[in-house]
Write a protein that holds these residues in place. Sequence first.
Motif, short mmCIF file in Angstrom:
data_model
loop_
_atom_site.label_atom_id
_atom_site.label_comp_id
_atom_site.label_asym_id
_atom_site.label_seq_id
_atom_site.Cartn_x
_atom_site.Cartn_y
_atom_site.Cartn_z
N GLY A 1 19.52 -9.30 52.01
CA GLY A 1 18.12 -9.51 51.69
C GLY A 1 17.66 -8.76 50.46
O GLY A 1 18.40 -7.96 49.88
N THR A 2 16.41 -9.02 50.07
CA THR A 2 15.86 -8.44 48.85
C THR A 2 15.72 -6.93 48.96
O THR A 2 16.01 -6.19 48.02
CB THR A 2 14.47 -9.05 48.56
N THR A 3 15.26 -6.44 50.11
CA THR A 3 15.11 -4.99 50.29
C THR A 3 16.45 -4.28 50.16
O THR A 3 16.55 -3.22 49.54
CB THR A 3 14.50 -4.69 51.67
N ALA A 4 17.50 -4.88 50.72
CA ALA A 4 18.83 -4.30 50.62
C ALA A 4 19.30 -4.25 49.17
O ALA A 4 19.93 -3.28 48.74
CB ALA A 4 19.82 -5.09 51.48
N LEU A 5 19.00 -5.31 48.41
CA LEU A 5 19.38 -5.33 47.00
C LEU A 5 18.69 -4.21 46.22
O LEU A 5 19.29 -3.54 45.38
CB LEU A 5 19.04 -6.68 46.37
N ALA A 6 17.39 -4.01 46.50
CA ALA A 6 16.67 -2.95 45.82
C ALA A 6 17.24 -1.58 46.16
O ALA A 6 17.44 -0.73 45.30
CB ALA A 6 15.19 -3.01 46.18
N ALA A 7 17.54 -1.36 47.44
CA ALA A 7 18.12 -0.09 47.87
C ALA A 7 19.52 0.10 47.29
O ALA A 7 19.92 1.21 46.93
CB ALA A 7 18.17 -0.02 49.39
N HIS A 8 20.27 -0.99 47.20
CA HIS A 8 21.62 -0.94 46.63
C HIS A 8 21.57 -0.50 45.17
O HIS A 8 22.39 0.32 44.72
CB HIS A 8 22.26 -2.33 46.74
#
Length: 442
Positions: free
Chosen positions: A268-275
């Motif tokens: 998901g998008t949140t995971a991409l930002a955290a990554h």
Amino acid sequence: MTDNTVSRHYAPLARLGLPIVIGQVGNIVLGFADTLMVGHHSMEELAAASFVNTMFMLFVIFAMGFSYGLTPIVGARHGRGETAGIGRVVRAGLAAATLLAAALVGVLLAFWACLGHMGQPAELLPLMRPYLVVNIVSMPFVCWMNVFRQFFDAIGRTEVPMWVLLGGNVMNILGNWLLIYGPGPAPELGLLGAGLSTLLSRAAMAAAFAALFFASRRYRAYSRGFRSGRAGRAGLRRVGALGLPVALQMGMESAAFSLSAVLVGWVGTTALAAHQVMLTVSQLFYMVYYGMGAAVAVRVSYFSGQGDTAAVRATAAAGFRIILLIACVVAVPIFMLRGQLSLWFTDSREVCSLVAATVVPLIAYQFGDGLQCTFANALRGIAHVRPMMLIAFFSYFVVSLPLGWLLGIRLGMGLVGIWWAFPVCLTCAGALYYLAFRKKTG
């Protein structure tokens, strides 16, 4: 081998590695400055720069790895005092770098031609294409600069590249301000201005290295050897035989982290930002390790040239202990601030929580990362580089990506599961590099 023998190598490694670390941290600061300055001009340009820089960096890392093949050759000759021979090696290295640059430019031009077929937003293509072109033009300067940088590092003059890199970074930031925003009579070129500033700074750094090599009295013996030698096929094959395996090894390691972003995108998008936040934080560890790892390669190649196997092994052991100490020092504040790390980049509570959880596998993989960095560079120092390709392929493609999919996607652990694959693959790579080094130096 006693502890006292190993301890004698701590100070020389620190003196060699610290300037490399400073130069690399300067590159991190430059990356932050570029991102902030382009982002403040327009978000569309920031998005275009992000895609182009991510792809172009794979070529830069490959070129950097190729130049690392010079370290064991120059370092061994330095250990034997063969200054004229080192000059001839630099000549062969520049010839090989020119051929490599031509090949990379050809691939990058094909990449430029295919930009419209890669699913990128159509409104970003007019920004991406000219920005990529100026980066492509800079590739020969990157390759030539790498050769001179490895020369100075391998003869123990690591402070020279540090000052050249820091000067180039200052020039790039000033050029960004002038060409992105266009104050006064300067043209406001936005993202294209950032690309032109990078091109000019890379050309200036390559010219500065060349001027020091050819004009400085300190390096006159090397430049005489350069002028008296020829870049024959044997010299080119020697450089390529050592440089290509290291380039592939570094490329595969970088690709494993880059391709993991595909798995993160499934979360998901949140995971991409955290990554992205985690990748930025992990650069701090990597750049410090790189500096000490490069120092290990230089010292190992020096003692290898003298035939001192005991000193070769002691140097690698000392380097690993220094890197572990650095990991412990850096890991403590990262862990203590894990709840605030993402606030430097975003105010999202979801991203903040996810980053805090992912810091745990980040810290867990520092042992394996330090192990693989030390002994990959030790293998480079003794010119035993062919096993590195197979080890990298196994660790990063056979172990890392499937395990990341299993933990993160199949078992539903998300971003944290994907990152737990890194301690496993990096420790695997480090252990195999260590075994290869012990077998070769046993």
